[in-house]
Design a protein around this motif. Structure first.
Motif, PDB file in Angstrom:
ATOM      1  N   ASP A   1       0.816  -1.223   0.000  1.00  0.00           N
ATOM      2  CA  ASP A   1       0.000   0.000   0.000  1.00  0.00           C
ATOM      3  C   ASP A   1       0.846   1.268   0.000  1.00  0.00           C
ATOM      4  O   ASP A   1       0.326   2.357   0.157  1.00  0.00           O
ATOM      5  CB  ASP A   1      -0.958  -0.005   1.191  1.00  0.00           C
ATOM      6  N   GLY A   2       2.145   1.115  -0.175  1.00  0.00           N
ATOM      7  CA  GLY A   2       3.031   2.265  -0.172  1.00  0.00           C
ATOM      8  C   GLY A   2       3.466   2.675   1.233  1.00  0.00           C
ATOM      9  O   GLY A   2       4.254   3.603   1.390  1.00  0.00           O
ATOM     10  N   GLU A   3       2.967   1.961   2.239  1.00  0.00           N
ATOM     11  CA  GLU A   3       3.288   2.302   3.623  1.00  0.00           C
ATOM     12  C   GLU A   3       3.794   1.112   4.432  1.00  0.00           C
ATOM     13  O   GLU A   3       4.798   1.205   5.119  1.00  0.00           O
ATOM     14  CB  GLU A   3       2.054   2.892   4.314  1.00  0.00           C
ATOM     15  N   ASP A   4       3.073   0.015   4.370  1.00  0.00           N
ATOM     16  CA  ASP A   4       3.338  -1.131   5.243  1.00  0.00           C
ATOM     17  C   ASP A   4       4.110  -2.203   4.491  1.00  0.00           C
ATOM     18  O   ASP A   4       3.568  -2.884   3.625  1.00  0.00           O
ATOM     19  CB  ASP A   4       2.000  -1.690   5.756  1.00  0.00           C
ATOM     20  N   GLY A   5       5.367  -2.387   4.831  1.00  0.00           N
ATOM     21  CA  GLY A   5       6.208  -3.392   4.198  1.00  0.00           C
ATOM     22  C   GLY A   5       5.820  -4.817   4.564  1.00  0.00           C
ATOM     23  O   GLY A   5       6.264  -5.764   3.928  1.00  0.00           O
ATOM     24  N   ASN A   6       5.004  -4.982   5.595  1.00  0.00           N
ATOM     25  CA  ASN A   6       4.539  -6.303   6.033  1.00  0.00           C
ATOM     26  C   ASN A   6       3.033  -6.430   5.878  1.00  0.00           C
ATOM     27  O   ASN A   6       2.375  -7.109   6.662  1.00  0.00           O
ATOM     28  CB  ASN A   6       4.932  -6.557   7.494  1.00  0.00           C
TER      29      ASN A   6
END
Length: 186
Positions: A94-99
């Motif tokens: 989502d462009g924010e959460d790498g996990n």
């Protein structure tokens, strides 16, 4: 997702993926309806129906593969189960959460939209659907080893799921914020 340009692996993977998505969307539809979100229930129900039709098509292809080439199909099935089927959602970002996928999977497990038991049940369903435990003609020694692995896999996985549940029992999972629901924590 691990099909390595092998059509046998590709059809087996897709059959599982379609079934998993149908189950998750069906559970989402049911829960959305319980919470009064009729629109989400309709959308998820429609997706679940589409996925069931896709699954049926792939199931026919796999049945044909078992009919024409049981040895290669059994070995491909075993190969795919050893690799562990990874859903395409593992690539979502989502462009924010790498996990993001890990967080989403945790919430899906907790809310019972999609659980580890569904994977075990899908293996059992597949063994039964294609009568894998009864295939005898056309299997090489390697094919029989693959058959043995597949037909004995679900009890082993069920034990792992139960151990995992016992380990997690009493532990509160941290809340996770999702960008697509305005960073609301769930």
């Amino acid at each position: 997702m691990g099909a390595e340009n092998n059509p046998y692996l590709g059809f087996i993977y897709t059959s599982f993926q379609e079934r998993a998505t149908a189950i998750a969307q069906g559970n989402t539809a049911r829960q959305a309806l319980e919470f009064g979100d009729v629109n989400l229930a309709k959308i998820s129900g429609s997706i679940a129906s589409d996925e069931k039709r896709h699954e049926a098509a792939y199931a026919k292809i796999i049945q044909t593969l078992f009919d024409l080439d049981p040895d290669a199909t059994m070995m491909a099935f075993s190969n795919m189960m050893r690799k562990k089927i990874t859903m395409p959602g593992c690539l979502m970002y989502d462009g924010e959460d790498g996990n993001l996928f890990d967080h989403y999977s945790t919430v899906a497990q907790q809310t019972e939209v999609y659980t580890a038991n569904v994977n075990v049940e899908s293996i059992e369903f597949s063994v039964e659907r294609w009568n894998m435990d009864k295939v005898a003609a056309g299997l090489s020694g390697e094919g029989r080893k693959a058959q043995d692995y597949i037909c004995n896999l679900s009890p082993k996985l069920r034990k792992l799921v139960e151990r995992s549940k016992a380990k997690a029992k009493g532990k509160a999972s941290p809340l996770v914020a999702f960008s697509w629901i305005f960073n609301r924590q769930v």
